[in-house]
Design a protein around this motif. Structure first.
Motif, PDB file in Angstrom:
ATOM      1  N   VAL B 305       7.063  -0.175   1.454  1.00  0.00           N
ATOM      2  CA  VAL B 305       6.047  -0.840   0.448  1.00  0.00           C
ATOM      3  C   VAL B 305       6.337  -0.269  -0.918  1.00  0.00           C
ATOM      4  CG1 VAL B 305       3.527  -0.920   0.138  1.00  0.00           C
ATOM      5  CG2 VAL B 305       4.543  -0.953   2.497  1.00  0.00           C
ATOM      6  N   ALA B 326      -0.028  -0.120   2.949  1.00  0.00           N
ATOM      7  CA  ALA B 326      -0.280  -1.302   1.703  1.00  0.00           C
ATOM      8  C   ALA B 326      -0.850  -0.970   0.703  1.00  0.00           C
ATOM      9  CB  ALA B 326      -0.761  -2.471   2.600  1.00  0.00           C
ATOM     10  N   GLY B 331       2.746   3.795  -2.717  1.00  0.00           N
ATOM     11  CA  GLY B 331       3.321   3.001  -1.671  1.00  0.00           C
ATOM     12  C   GLY B 331       3.631   3.771  -0.389  1.00  0.00           C
ATOM     13  N   LEU B 440       2.675  -5.331   3.306  1.00  0.00           N
ATOM     14  CA  LEU B 440       3.738  -4.916   4.492  1.00  0.00           C
ATOM     15  C   LEU B 440       4.801  -5.626   4.402  1.00  0.00           C
ATOM     16  CD1 LEU B 440       1.954  -3.094   7.323  1.00  0.00           C
ATOM     17  CD2 LEU B 440       2.276  -2.183   5.089  1.00  0.00           C
TER      18      LEU B 440
END
Lengths: 469, 469
Positions: B305, B326, B331, B440
């Motif tokens: 992510v 997410a 991240g 995601l």
């Protein structure tokens, strides 16, 4: 799974077949076309992913068979990786049994307009003389003279060896060597510009064709590989493995800055491109494109927009093209709004390349016009006469109207271009891009470039005006 | 230029000195700390960039000397590359001549609150028993049992060898081998949790310390390296070269999916990590992190992510943590809102990990609380007692108030957490991130994972609610 497929399009419809095993897993495109010609007949059209496309690497292009079964490329944007990700090795188009022509609503009007259009092509000095004689590589000396030829990974805009890799040298070598060599070769039947060529080795044996300015620039100036023959062998290798010659040449120059290979080492560069067929780890890095080279070398000076390599015209000393690089939806695509025409070649008027004045409108108008012309399927080079010769522009519209029975006006063409750009930018927005992606790398704002001590000095607000229509 | 510097902070101020040549260009962190100890004295604090940081590769961390001159890491986010880009090899902190303590506004109140707080740490089963005995690696068997232990690049949530690399095996090996081995080692003076350990080889010789769950998971389950000793040597090598063990372990597993090395091959993985000190081209790819491995292998299944690797808890079978991955500004940071506490360990209540209900609020509230706790400088593990024992939460606030003479309330802490998250997200927005980056990878929506046949099924609108406060 490792299996790849052939998509065959013929009058019988579309069929999907297993790809021959011998063209999978490292087979070069020249050889693959030979094998596919043997299997499907020499007249079929072929578009294929090379090894780089099979490996889904971002510099992979789609290679297209030309009339002599050599290679033209759908170069940019990583289309070969898209084909590879779908497990499509090649698309075969067999027109056996097809009508001799597409239907034309008004054949007489079409013929008349085409005649005007063709005459304009031949009359214009760029399409009638410069391109057929020297290819696009005619631009090397012109850009070097203008101080806009990015050299040694964009550290200077002029170098003292440019002529070694320029169109005049290319023409002289082809002419002197004879053999397979050809000046003014058409990449498709019926082309009247014929900017391509067959570039032979010292013994007159074919090395490569469609040897473009951006490739000769990327290798010859940006990567400092000062020998045109070395550049030609690398160009052939890039076609053979199926990678975009702009992305890969800039990746090579960036890798040289990162210390992965020595500056100007054409033999090391050739070996690396050949290794993309395997691929070795270093070849994977380069075939993944300039952005990835920058990451794996921890570099700050990485010439990319939207992760695509900036090509052969320095945005500091040819400012209009910088706006096109920044704002074109696919990122750093010079062809999307080729301000070189007006900034350097004085086609369609003149806007001083070193001044900011007029560049926003120039880039915007050319991007709109180009989006429309691209939609017609015309070669981008028709833009030179179209911009300079009013009858050529009207003839283009007349041909479309005659073909389909339309009654388009010049305003419709502008609206078409705008609508195309809006669709493209709408796609980008949904994919997460914002106006912050419409920016050049910071080093262009921080490093003035010789010989004009030019800097990239458009503000974010000014850049955002290009697409404000 | 290739020169690197030392930033020295002492009572005399800040000085900048040339880094010793012998610690530059490939010297491991263990050796570098030895050399810096010899030069600056054994008591100084050291934070340094390893070779990977010098090369500005994105998985590079900042390594910090622990009390025995071993290594703890500021692991995620590529901080080592930031240090390297500034040409700072190390920061030396010398407290000679400094006061014995920082000023405390209300020493009696501080002491009383600290006592309550310490008791809560020792009373809570996670911080008082599980972590000191088994380290964070206690989670391997727990997550495997829960079906949330991502294995073989996130293709299943449970495997049959997990216990080989779990905390119980770690404890048993340390205990049986003796020698340098230590269970319950504190990574800093005065720690009362002591989740670290010294993990020795079969002859009792120190291999590594701070051998965490996420590392044992990444190598032992995700990359299928089923031998804990092999994982320990790789952990040491990652510390030595200065790369984040989560990013690098996931990069290794992703590279195995890409065919760059065989599944489960611990020796090949160790060699690759060691090569990051050079670095070889393949080591460059891995030290650039999971996203770059994905690009250079043309992979679709890349667990990231915002280009950072997803760690050790499958977001399909532990849904709350997926929302944290997410939406956390950096991240895929599990520590930013560690829903495992409530989803799996039943700390701070219980929210069924396999159901969507309650996860949005859980992730949001934990991210707010964690942003506040992180701001205090407290270890994240204090959250276990703080979530379960009301007096522990109040004692934390009381300590801050006593230290500074503040009168913060629980509501102030919540507001602090919210304001931190807003600043972080504001930074991201200015850097070009949008809510589309709070997603995601698609494969989590397309591949159900065993044993619960669980899928990632939050809609974009639901995900966006996490940060809507």
């Amino acid at each position: 799974e490792d299996k790849f497929y052939i998509v065959k399009v013929s009058m019988d419809g579309v069929t999907i077949e297993d790809a021959p095993a011998e063209i999978i897993g490292g087979c070069g495109n020249y050889k693959a076309i030979e094998i596919l010609n043997a299997k499907y007949g020499p007249k079929v059209g072929i578009a294929l992913a090379g090894p780089a496309g099979e490996y889904r690497l971002a510099a992979a292009n789609i290679s297209v068979k030309d009339p002599e079964s050599n290679i033209r490329s759908l170069g940019r944007g990583g289309l070969g990786a898209v084909l590879g990700s779908k497990k499509v090795k090649a698309v075969i188009i067999d027109d056996a049994g097809a009508p001799a022509s597409v239907p034309v609503a008004n054949p007489e009007a079409f013929k008349a307009a085409a005649k005007v259009f063709a005459k304009a092509m031949l009359d214009h000095p760029v399409t009638g003389q410069a391109l057929p004689n020297y290819g696009t590589d005619v631009l090397v000396n012109i850009l070097n003279e203008a101080g806009g030829l990015p050299t040694r990974n964009f550290t200077t805009g002029r170098n003292d060896w440019a002529n070694n890799v320029g169109g005049e040298t290319m023409n002289a070598n082809i002419t002197a060597r004879g053999g397979d060599g050809k000046v003014a070769h058409g990449c498709h039947a019926g082309c009247i510009i014929r900017c391509s060529q067959w570039y032979p080795d010292k013994d007159g044996k074919y090395i490569t064709s469609g040897f473009e300015y951006e490739t000769a620039w990327g290798l010859g100036a940006d990567a400092c590989i000062t020998d045109l023959d070395e550049c030609a062998y690398i160009d052939r290798a890039m076609d053979d493995v199926g990678v975009d010659s702009i992305e890969t040449s800039v990746a090579i120059a960036t890798a040289m800055e990162g210390g992965l290979l020595p500056w100007g080492d054409g033999k090391a560069a050739l070996k690396l491109v050949e290794e993309m067929a395997i691929p070795t780890p270093l070849a994977r890095i380069l075939a993944s494109g300039t952005a990835i080279v920058g990451k794996t070398c921890g570099l700050f000076r990485v010439p990319i927009v939207k992760d695509q390599a900036i090509p052969a015209y320095d945005p500091r000393s040819v400012k209009g093209i910088g706006l096109t690089y920044a704002t074109t939806p696919m990122g750093a695509d010079h062809t999307a709004g080729y301000t070189i025409a007006t900034n350097i070649l004085k086609v369609g008027g003149y806007v001083d390349p070193l001044q900011k004045e007029g560049q926003i409108e120039l880039s915007r108008n050319l991007q709109i016009a180009t989006a429309a012309v691209d939609s017609t399927g015309m070669c981008i080079f028709v833009a030179f006469p179209v911009l300079d010769i009013p009858e050529a522009f009207m003839a283009l519209i007349d041909m479309i109207n005659a073909r389909y029975g339309y009654s388009l006006t010049p305003d419709d063409v502008t609206e078409l271009g705008k609508s195309v750009l809006k669709v493209e930018r709408g796609f980008n927005k949904k994919a997460g891009f914002t106006n912050l992606d419409d920016r050049l790398p910071e080093f262009f704002e921080e490093e003035a470039i010789a010989p004009h001590n030019a800097i990239w000095d458009f503000t974010p607000e000014e850049i955002d005006k290009v697409m404000d229509f």
